[in-house]
Design a protein around this motif. Structure first.
Motif, PDB file in Angstrom:
ATOM      1  N   LEU A  81       0.821  -1.211   0.000  1.00 49.29           N
ATOM      2  CA  LEU A  81       0.000   0.000   0.000  1.00 49.29           C
ATOM      3  C   LEU A  81       0.857   1.264   0.000  1.00 49.29           C
ATOM      4  CD1 LEU A  81      -2.870  -1.090   2.409  1.00 49.29           C
ATOM      5  CD2 LEU A  81      -2.986  -0.791  -0.081  1.00 49.29           C
ATOM      6  N   ASN A  85       0.763   4.048  -2.870  1.00 47.26           N
ATOM      7  CA  ASN A  85       0.569   5.447  -2.497  1.00 47.26           C
ATOM      8  C   ASN A  85       1.659   6.325  -3.116  1.00 47.26           C
ATOM      9  OD1 ASN A  85      -1.027   7.321  -1.066  1.00 47.26           O
ATOM     10  ND2 ASN A  85       0.515   7.426   0.543  1.00 47.26           N
ATOM     11  N   LEU A 132      -6.877   2.199  -3.589  1.00 48.18           N
ATOM     12  CA  LEU A 132      -6.013   1.592  -2.578  1.00 48.18           C
ATOM     13  C   LEU A 132      -5.245   2.619  -1.764  1.00 48.18           C
ATOM     14  CD1 LEU A 132      -4.455  -1.376  -4.584  1.00 48.18           C
ATOM     15  CD2 LEU A 132      -6.386  -1.427  -2.997  1.00 48.18           C
TER      16      LEU A 132
END
Length: 134
Positions: A81, A85, A132
């Protein structure tokens, strides 16, 4: 560790090199765009290399998207993640902005290397991973 963890872990391992290449190409593109008249041949070669890396990013991100909900290892999930990001906020956004600038310059010189397709692809990748972000 389940199959989803293993799939994501393999992507993360491979992404070390891919992300380094992506960052290096972004830096090279940024340096190229500093000059008032960037070298068109160099820009064309660089865009081709970036396409290869973006394809690898896209394939890896697709694996992450498909497996992240089934991942059981919190460390792997967190790392994946975080990477997503970073790519959404920095990597792909910067690439899109620099390619757009390059595209405008090349078109002003009568050169079209189909960067519009690259920009569409980047937007598609960002859209596929945007849910996400944390």
């Amino acid at each position: 560790m389940n199959d989803s963890d293993r799939s994501i872990s393999q992507v993360l391992f491979n992404f070390e090199i891919v992300i380094n290449d992506h960052t290096a190409y972004l830096n090279e593109l940024e340096n190229l765009m500093v000059y008032p008249d960037p070298d068109i041949q160099k820009a064309t070669r660089l865009v081709k290399r970036m396409r290869k890396v973006r394809k690898e990013l896209s394939q890896g991100l697709e694996i992450i998207v498909k497996n992240i909900d089934k991942a059981s290892d919190p460390k792997i999930k967190e790392e994946a993640l975080g990477l997503v990001n970073y790519l959404t906020i920095v990597g792909l956004k910067d690439e899109r902005e620099m390619l757009s600038t390059l595209n405008n310059y090349l078109k002003s010189k009568g050169v079209d290397i189909e960067i519009d397709k690259d920009l569409e692809q980047i937007n598609k990748i960002i859209n596929s991973i945007s849910h996400l972000n944390f």
